[in-house]
Design a protein around this motif. Structure first.
Motif, PDB file in Angstrom:
ATOM      1  N   ALA A   6     -15.847 -56.052  33.022  1.00  0.00           N
ATOM      2  CA  ALA A   6     -16.995 -55.305  34.197  1.00  0.00           C
ATOM      3  C   ALA A   6     -16.479 -53.939  34.371  1.00  0.00           C
ATOM      4  O   ALA A   6     -17.262 -53.703  35.062  1.00  0.00           O
ATOM      5  CB  ALA A   6     -17.807 -55.935  34.934  1.00  0.00           C
ATOM      6  N   LEU A   7     -14.697 -54.632  34.673  1.00  0.00           N
ATOM      7  CA  LEU A   7     -14.061 -53.052  35.578  1.00  0.00           C
ATOM      8  C   LEU A   7     -13.533 -52.307  34.683  1.00  0.00           C
ATOM      9  O   LEU A   7     -13.679 -50.439  35.031  1.00  0.00           O
ATOM     10  CB  LEU A   7     -12.717 -53.344  36.701  1.00  0.00           C
ATOM     11  N   ARG A   8     -13.894 -52.265  33.325  1.00  0.00           N
ATOM     12  CA  ARG A   8     -13.604 -51.286  32.103  1.00  0.00           C
ATOM     13  C   ARG A   8     -14.544 -50.464  32.039  1.00  0.00           C
ATOM     14  O   ARG A   8     -14.622 -49.359  31.036  1.00  0.00           O
ATOM     15  CB  ARG A   8     -12.754 -52.284  31.480  1.00  0.00           C
ATOM     16  N   THR A   9     -15.988 -51.285  32.502  1.00  0.00           N
ATOM     17  CA  THR A   9     -16.970 -50.370  32.137  1.00  0.00           C
ATOM     18  C   THR A   9     -17.133 -48.310  32.998  1.00  0.00           C
ATOM     19  O   THR A   9     -16.472 -48.932  33.807  1.00  0.00           O
ATOM     20  CB  THR A   9     -18.621 -50.725  32.250  1.00  0.00           C
ATOM     21  N   ARG A  10     -17.669 -48.059  32.781  1.00  0.00           N
ATOM     22  CA  ARG A  10     -17.689 -47.029  33.695  1.00  0.00           C
ATOM     23  C   ARG A  10     -18.484 -46.965  34.876  1.00  0.00           C
ATOM     24  O   ARG A  10     -17.687 -46.313  35.483  1.00  0.00           O
ATOM     25  CB  ARG A  10     -19.011 -45.831  32.750  1.00  0.00           C
ATOM     26  N   ARG A  11     -19.276 -47.868  35.539  1.00  0.00           N
ATOM     27  CA  ARG A  11     -19.611 -47.803  36.106  1.00  0.00           C
ATOM     28  C   ARG A  11     -18.650 -49.094  36.768  1.00  0.00           C
ATOM     29  O   ARG A  11     -18.590 -48.831  38.525  1.00  0.00           O
ATOM     30  CB  ARG A  11     -20.938 -48.768  37.100  1.00  0.00           C
ATOM     31  N   GLY A  12     -17.604 -50.027  36.397  1.00  0.00           N
ATOM     32  CA  GLY A  12     -17.023 -51.011  37.119  1.00  0.00           C
ATOM     33  C   GLY A  12     -15.664 -49.622  37.148  1.00  0.00           C
ATOM     34  O   GLY A  12     -14.584 -50.292  37.965  1.00  0.00           O
ATOM     35  N   LEU A  13     -15.495 -48.729  36.708  1.00  0.00           N
ATOM     36  CA  LEU A  13     -13.917 -47.548  36.769  1.00  0.00           C
ATOM     37  C   LEU A  13     -13.515 -47.958  38.328  1.00  0.00           C
ATOM     38  O   LEU A  13     -12.225 -47.471  39.232  1.00  0.00           O
ATOM     39  CB  LEU A  13     -13.682 -46.320  35.867  1.00  0.00           C
ATOM     40  N   LYS A  14     -14.714 -47.386  38.953  1.00  0.00           N
ATOM     41  CA  LYS A  14     -14.256 -47.281  40.690  1.00  0.00           C
ATOM     42  C   LYS A  14     -14.185 -48.313  40.883  1.00  0.00           C
ATOM     43  O   LYS A  14     -12.934 -48.147  42.672  1.00  0.00           O
ATOM     44  CB  LYS A  14     -14.968 -46.389  41.106  1.00  0.00           C
ATOM     45  N   TRP A  15     -14.154 -49.461  40.804  1.00  0.00           N
ATOM     46  CA  TRP A  15     -13.209 -50.407  41.541  1.00  0.00           C
ATOM     47  C   TRP A  15     -12.010 -51.173  40.917  1.00  0.00           C
ATOM     48  O   TRP A  15     -11.528 -52.710  41.595  1.00  0.00           O
ATOM     49  CB  TRP A  15     -14.681 -51.496  41.389  1.00  0.00           C
ATOM     50  N   GLY A  16     -11.602 -50.693  40.064  1.00  0.00           N
ATOM     51  CA  GLY A  16     -10.123 -50.633  39.401  1.00  0.00           C
ATOM     52  C   GLY A  16      -9.431 -50.730  40.130  1.00  0.00           C
ATOM     53  O   GLY A  16      -8.495 -51.786  40.848  1.00  0.00           O
ATOM     54  N   ILE A  33      -4.678 -48.100  35.343  1.00  0.00           N
ATOM     55  CA  ILE A  33      -5.318 -48.178  34.399  1.00  0.00           C
ATOM     56  C   ILE A  33      -6.423 -47.797  34.263  1.00  0.00           C
ATOM     57  O   ILE A  33      -6.987 -46.505  33.936  1.00  0.00           O
ATOM     58  CB  ILE A  33      -5.257 -49.078  33.031  1.00  0.00           C
ATOM     59  N   THR A  34      -7.070 -47.998  35.406  1.00  0.00           N
ATOM     60  CA  THR A  34      -8.932 -47.675  35.494  1.00  0.00           C
ATOM     61  C   THR A  34      -8.772 -46.668  36.517  1.00  0.00           C
ATOM     62  O   THR A  34     -10.008 -45.969  36.322  1.00  0.00           O
ATOM     63  CB  THR A  34      -9.273 -48.882  36.144  1.00  0.00           C
ATOM     64  N   LEU A  35      -7.909 -46.455  37.151  1.00  0.00           N
ATOM     65  CA  LEU A  35      -7.634 -44.814  38.209  1.00  0.00           C
ATOM     66  C   LEU A  35      -7.343 -44.278  36.695  1.00  0.00           C
ATOM     67  O   LEU A  35      -8.033 -42.329  37.442  1.00  0.00           O
ATOM     68  CB  LEU A  35      -7.123 -45.358  38.959  1.00  0.00           C
ATOM     69  N   VAL A  36      -6.561 -43.704  36.478  1.00  0.00           N
ATOM     70  CA  VAL A  36      -6.477 -42.534  34.738  1.00  0.00           C
ATOM     71  C   VAL A  36      -7.672 -42.380  34.052  1.00  0.00           C
ATOM     72  O   VAL A  36      -7.788 -41.376  33.858  1.00  0.00           O
ATOM     73  CB  VAL A  36      -5.378 -43.580  34.129  1.00  0.00           C
ATOM     74  N   VAL A  37      -8.660 -43.502  33.758  1.00  0.00           N
ATOM     75  CA  VAL A  37      -9.495 -43.338  32.874  1.00  0.00           C
ATOM     76  C   VAL A  37     -10.715 -42.574  33.705  1.00  0.00           C
ATOM     77  O   VAL A  37     -11.412 -42.253  32.761  1.00  0.00           O
ATOM     78  CB  VAL A  37      -9.980 -45.024  32.148  1.00  0.00           C
ATOM     79  N   LEU A  38     -10.310 -43.633  35.030  1.00  0.00           N
ATOM     80  CA  LEU A  38     -11.647 -42.695  35.748  1.00  0.00           C
ATOM     81  C   LEU A  38     -11.555 -41.578  35.891  1.00  0.00           C
ATOM     82  O   LEU A  38     -12.310 -40.493  35.741  1.00  0.00           O
ATOM     83  CB  LEU A  38     -12.467 -43.232  37.418  1.00  0.00           C
ATOM     84  N   ILE A  39     -10.668 -40.575  36.130  1.00  0.00           N
ATOM     85  CA  ILE A  39     -10.428 -39.790  36.011  1.00  0.00           C
ATOM     86  C   ILE A  39     -10.428 -38.553  34.779  1.00  0.00           C
ATOM     87  O   ILE A  39     -10.822 -37.390  35.009  1.00  0.00           O
ATOM     88  CB  ILE A  39      -8.545 -39.350  36.538  1.00  0.00           C
ATOM     89  N   ARG A  40     -10.333 -39.531  33.609  1.00  0.00           N
ATOM     90  CA  ARG A  40     -10.963 -38.333  32.534  1.00  0.00           C
ATOM     91  C   ARG A  40     -12.285 -38.605  31.979  1.00  0.00           C
ATOM     92  O   ARG A  40     -12.561 -37.536  32.391  1.00  0.00           O
ATOM     93  CB  ARG A  40      -9.881 -39.326  31.498  1.00  0.00           C
ATOM     94  N   ALA A  41     -12.643 -39.384  32.305  1.00  0.00           N
ATOM     95  CA  ALA A  41     -13.610 -40.032  32.464  1.00  0.00           C
ATOM     96  C   ALA A  41     -15.038 -38.932  33.373  1.00  0.00           C
ATOM     97  O   ALA A  41     -16.143 -38.228  32.996  1.00  0.00           O
ATOM     98  CB  ALA A  41     -14.433 -41.009  32.720  1.00  0.00           C
TER      99      ALA A  41
END
Length: 127
Positions: free
Chosen positions: A28-38, A87-95
């Motif tokens: 769930a954290l790896r979805t676009r909505r969940g990235l901010k909660w990583g 990891i989710t922080l980096v993916v969130l920034i890229r998104a």
């Protein structure tokens, strides 16, 4: 034999990703909505590490040795959350960068500005 091991590992991985609570949460954290909660989800590692520490104290005081397996499981789950945060922080920034780029491109096109691809087509037709 290799094919059997390969298929077995695929089935075990599918089972773990589908039914284990930490893996469900990480999915769930790896979805676009969940990235901010990583990054805040990294705090979930604290109770896991606390539980591992309590179990090691119990084992040291004469508890059963099989509890070491639970200690390993708790530490493994804590590490999963600790590693997943950056990891989710980096993916969130890229998104967010990609979304901003797409939004700016759409605004430029709606305002009538030419894009680079249109300029290259126009200059190619002049030659």
């Amino acid at each position: 034999m290799l094919r059997l091991l390969w298929n077995l590992s695929i089935r075990v991985r599918l089972f773990l990703r589908t039914y284990m609570p930490t893996n469900i949460l990480l999915n769930a954290l790896r979805t676009r909505r969940g990235l901010k909660w990583g990054v805040p989800a990294m705090l979930i590692a604290v109770p896991y590490l606390l539980g591992a520490w309590l179990l090691t104290v119990w084992i040291a005081d004469g508890g059963p040795g099989w509890l070491n397996l639970l200690v390993l499981l708790l530490i493994w789950n804590a590490l999963k959350f600790l590693v997943n945060g950056p990891i989710t922080l980096v993916v969130l920034i890229r998104a967010r960068v990609a979304e901003r780029r797409d939004r700016l491109r759409a605004e430029r096109q709606s305002a009538g500005y030419t894009t680079r691809s249109e300029i290259s087509v126009l200059t190619a037709s002049l030659h």
